[in-house]
Design an enzyme around this catalytic site. Sequence first.
Site, mmCIF file in Angstrom:
data_model
loop_
_atom_site.group_PDB
_atom_site.id
_atom_site.type_symbol
_atom_site.label_atom_id
_atom_site.label_comp_id
_atom_site.label_asym_id
_atom_site.label_seq_id
_atom_site.Cartn_x
_atom_site.Cartn_y
_atom_site.Cartn_z
ATOM 1 N N HIS A 1 -20.192 19.127 -23.331
ATOM 2 C CA HIS A 1 -21.007 19.129 -24.555
ATOM 3 C C HIS A 1 -20.730 20.406 -25.345
ATOM 4 O O HIS A 1 -20.672 21.480 -24.741
ATOM 5 C CB HIS A 1 -22.491 19.068 -24.193
ATOM 6 C CG HIS A 1 -23.390 19.162 -25.386
ATOM 7 N ND1 HIS A 1 -23.549 18.114 -26.264
ATOM 8 C CD2 HIS A 1 -24.147 20.183 -25.865
ATOM 9 C CE1 HIS A 1 -24.390 18.480 -27.228
ATOM 10 N NE2 HIS A 1 -24.751 19.736 -27.019
ATOM 11 N N THR B 1 13.743 3.907 -33.122
ATOM 12 C CA THR B 1 12.870 3.798 -34.292
ATOM 13 C C THR B 1 11.736 4.815 -34.187
ATOM 14 O O THR B 1 11.417 5.514 -35.153
ATOM 15 C CB THR B 1 12.278 2.368 -34.363
ATOM 16 O OG1 THR B 1 13.363 1.454 -34.512
ATOM 17 C CG2 THR B 1 11.319 2.223 -35.527
ATOM 18 N N LEU C 1 5.016 -1.469 -28.752
ATOM 19 C CA LEU C 1 4.518 -0.098 -28.740
ATOM 20 C C LEU C 1 5.456 0.775 -27.915
ATOM 21 O O LEU C 1 5.924 0.359 -26.848
ATOM 22 C CB LEU C 1 3.112 -0.055 -28.134
ATOM 23 C CG LEU C 1 2.033 -0.827 -28.904
ATOM 24 C CD1 LEU C 1 0.750 -0.924 -28.087
ATOM 25 C CD2 LEU C 1 1.761 -0.157 -30.253
ATOM 26 N N ALA C 2 5.695 1.986 -28.412
ATOM 27 C CA ALA C 2 6.629 2.899 -27.744
ATOM 28 C C ALA C 2 6.231 3.145 -26.287
ATOM 29 O O ALA C 2 7.074 3.102 -25.389
ATOM 30 C CB ALA C 2 6.666 4.223 -28.503
ATOM 31 N N LYS D 1 3.634 10.174 -38.251
ATOM 32 C CA LYS D 1 2.537 11.074 -37.869
ATOM 33 C C LYS D 1 2.679 12.422 -38.560
ATOM 34 O O LYS D 1 1.679 13.059 -38.906
ATOM 35 C CB LYS D 1 2.491 11.265 -36.356
ATOM 36 C CG LYS D 1 1.484 10.364 -35.692
ATOM 37 C CD LYS D 1 1.935 8.931 -35.533
ATOM 38 C CE LYS D 1 1.452 7.909 -36.483
ATOM 39 N NZ LYS D 1 2.015 6.575 -36.327
ATOM 40 N N ARG E 1 22.804 4.347 -33.415
ATOM 41 C CA ARG E 1 22.297 5.478 -34.198
ATOM 42 C C ARG E 1 22.829 6.753 -33.553
ATOM 43 O O ARG E 1 22.853 6.859 -32.331
ATOM 44 C CB ARG E 1 20.768 5.453 -34.157
ATOM 45 C CG ARG E 1 20.105 6.352 -35.143
ATOM 46 C CD ARG E 1 18.600 6.309 -34.993
ATOM 47 N NE ARG E 1 17.959 5.442 -35.966
ATOM 48 C CZ ARG E 1 17.181 4.412 -35.670
ATOM 49 N NH1 ARG E 1 16.953 4.109 -34.433
ATOM 50 N NH2 ARG E 1 16.639 3.689 -36.613
HETATM 51 P P1 NAD Z 1 1.400 -6.029 -37.607
HETATM 52 O O1 NAD Z 1 1.649 -7.221 -36.788
HETATM 53 O O2 NAD Z 1 0.574 -4.905 -37.084
HETATM 54 O O3 NAD Z 1 0.718 -6.456 -38.994
HETATM 55 C C1 NAD Z 1 1.313 -7.349 -39.879
HETATM 56 C C2 NAD Z 1 0.239 -7.875 -40.815
HETATM 57 O O4 NAD Z 1 0.874 -8.629 -41.829
HETATM 58 C C3 NAD Z 1 -0.769 -8.790 -40.136
HETATM 59 O O5 NAD Z 1 -2.073 -8.414 -40.499
HETATM 60 C C4 NAD Z 1 -0.385 -10.166 -40.670
HETATM 61 O O6 NAD Z 1 -1.484 -11.052 -40.720
HETATM 62 C C5 NAD Z 1 0.125 -9.812 -42.048
HETATM 63 N N1 NAD Z 1 1.027 -10.796 -42.656
HETATM 64 C C6 NAD Z 1 2.004 -11.499 -42.046
HETATM 65 N N2 NAD Z 1 2.620 -12.296 -42.945
HETATM 66 C C7 NAD Z 1 2.039 -12.060 -44.156
HETATM 67 C C8 NAD Z 1 2.220 -12.573 -45.475
HETATM 68 N N3 NAD Z 1 3.143 -13.480 -45.703
HETATM 69 N N4 NAD Z 1 1.441 -12.093 -46.474
HETATM 70 C C9 NAD Z 1 0.494 -11.168 -46.219
HETATM 71 N N5 NAD Z 1 0.254 -10.667 -44.992
HETATM 72 C C10 NAD Z 1 1.032 -11.093 -43.965
HETATM 73 O O7 NAD Z 1 2.861 -5.536 -38.043
HETATM 74 P P2 NAD Z 1 3.355 -4.165 -38.682
HETATM 75 O O8 NAD Z 1 2.240 -3.409 -39.270
HETATM 76 O O9 NAD Z 1 4.527 -4.539 -39.526
HETATM 77 O O10 NAD Z 1 3.856 -3.387 -37.407
HETATM 78 C C11 NAD Z 1 4.929 -3.915 -36.629
HETATM 79 C C12 NAD Z 1 4.809 -3.531 -35.183
HETATM 80 O O11 NAD Z 1 4.965 -2.123 -35.040
HETATM 81 C C13 NAD Z 1 3.463 -3.910 -34.615
HETATM 82 O O12 NAD Z 1 3.660 -4.549 -33.395
HETATM 83 C C14 NAD Z 1 2.760 -2.607 -34.440
HETATM 84 O O13 NAD Z 1 1.909 -2.608 -33.309
HETATM 85 C C15 NAD Z 1 3.910 -1.608 -34.272
HETATM 86 N N6 NAD Z 1 3.474 -0.310 -34.781
HETATM 87 C C16 NAD Z 1 2.571 0.389 -34.059
HETATM 88 C C17 NAD Z 1 2.108 1.597 -34.561
HETATM 89 C C18 NAD Z 1 1.099 2.371 -33.754
HETATM 90 O O14 NAD Z 1 1.028 2.177 -32.561
HETATM 91 N N7 NAD Z 1 0.307 3.229 -34.381
HETATM 92 C C19 NAD Z 1 2.521 2.070 -35.789
HETATM 93 C C20 NAD Z 1 3.419 1.300 -36.502
HETATM 94 C C21 NAD Z 1 3.895 0.119 -35.981
#
Ligand code: NAD
Length: 468
Positions: A447, A42, A322-323, A52, A36
């Site tokens: 508080h 990412t 996680l970043a 955000k 990139r």
């Molecule tokens: P995730 O693992 O958080 O959630 C994926 C979800 O999809 C789960 O609930 C799972 O059960 C569901 N799933 C899987 N296969 C499925 C199917 N066939 N049909 C329906 N549901 C299904 O993954 P994400 O949300 O794609 O995020 C990816 C990664 O990026 C994660 O590790 C996350 O922690 C990270 N991330 C973190 C942040 C943050 O820290 N705020 C923000 C974005 C992404």
Amino acid sequence: MSDSYDIAIIGGGPGGYVAALRAAQNGKKVAVIDKRRALGGTCLNVGCIPSKALLQSTAKFWDAAHEFADHGIQIGGLNFDLGLMQDRKDQVVAQTVKGIEFLCKKHKVTFIHGTAKFLSATRLAITADTGENSEIQAENIIIATGSTPTSLPGIAIDESKIVSSTGALALKKVPGHLVVIGAGVIGLELGSVWRRLGAKVTVIEFLPHITPSVDQEIAKILQKELTKQGFVFKLSTRVVEAVTVENEVALHLESDDGKNSETITADCVLVAVGRKPCTEGLGLEEIGIALDPRGRIQINDHWQTNVPSIYAIGDVVAGPMLAHKASEEGVAVADLLAGRYAHIYYDAIPAVVYTNPEIAQVGYTQEQLKSEDRAYKLGKFPFTANARARANGNTAGMVKILADAATDRVLGVHIIGHEAGEMILTAVAALEFGASAEDIARLCAPHPTLSEAIKEAALAVDGAAIHI
Ligand code: NAD
């Protein structure tokens, strides 16, 4: 003669660029290679930061439409300009990337734009997007190539009608109906962005609950709050097929037990079912780097692969994607390579879900403690009983603290509420320093603040909360 470095880092995300900065601080000659053009990976370009920015803009719009009246503020003719919102998001990203570029220049880190491939344990071939090839030599190489969205069989992401998080951050129009596949972090954060701007949002999740990595009592509160905001959840449901017909996508759904099926249509489908490590095309097999059964690069306790000069950090190795976890690993490896001590206490890595209310957690969930048969004590404190939360008008949620039944040592802290992410560091410190619930309970909390709820939850571990 090819250029030679002490450390070459493949990938300029929060793992790679942080490793580079620390290695340079440690006096090393460092190169970062990224395909990139912009540094930041990412997270900065198509993840944490742009999401955000949009979450912030859309929260303001939502509050103006739904909350301001409670504070006696009346607004007529409220509207939004999605183009300007997206421009602002792009500017936030550009400024943040520029900041990282500045830091790399300041620390004399060489940034090489191109795709890297291993030629040996200490040599990389780099192909620029012009097709031009070059080679560099490095005593040590750190793989920090991150991860990429996964999809489901038969569902092809086109970043237009069927999008990953990248496409969902760049929509030019609010979809009439957004179907999100996966009730994880990405699905709920980006679902929130488009729901707040008026999209109907349906979330399909194949488990019987949302956010599997979150303490389930907390997850249930989030589901209830998002449902109030208009989210529709279809749990224990899977998507069997997605077919794009003209401007719509038809999704064939089936219940987990196979007894019910239905077809729904969407203007846009966000596939958010997880991410996979980026290991393809690096030439790992050729130099014999071992992967674990889940396709992640296998490392020892010091982030070292089975090829001793090569290390790996971040989403390409085990652990939460996680970043901040990647950044900690980057610092650790850079310090190890400078002959310094490095250690990460993985039980104290926090995680935040930036929905409204936010979730922030660190340590064990109640489910994990139960599954390990560990005896624990539990303290909870709701934000309805917190004066600042009432003054703010944000009373949804609570703080929940889990402590060892015998020693009182804090094992997990879970917060759901406004600004939860900004409060979790106290809990991280507690876990890092091996604090007891009583230690937190004895802190003098300012508080009126939301963080008083953390102190009260710690008091509640021994049944001694004051305000409930
Ligand atoms: P995730 O693992 O958080 O959630 C994926 C979800 O999809 C789960 O609930 C799972 O059960 C569901 N799933 C899987 N296969 C499925 C199917 N066939 N049909 C329906 N549901 C299904 O993954 P994400 O949300 O794609 O995020 C990816 C990664 O990026 C994660 O590790 C996350 O922690 C990270 N991330 C973190 C942040 C943050 O820290 N705020 C923000 C974005 C992404």
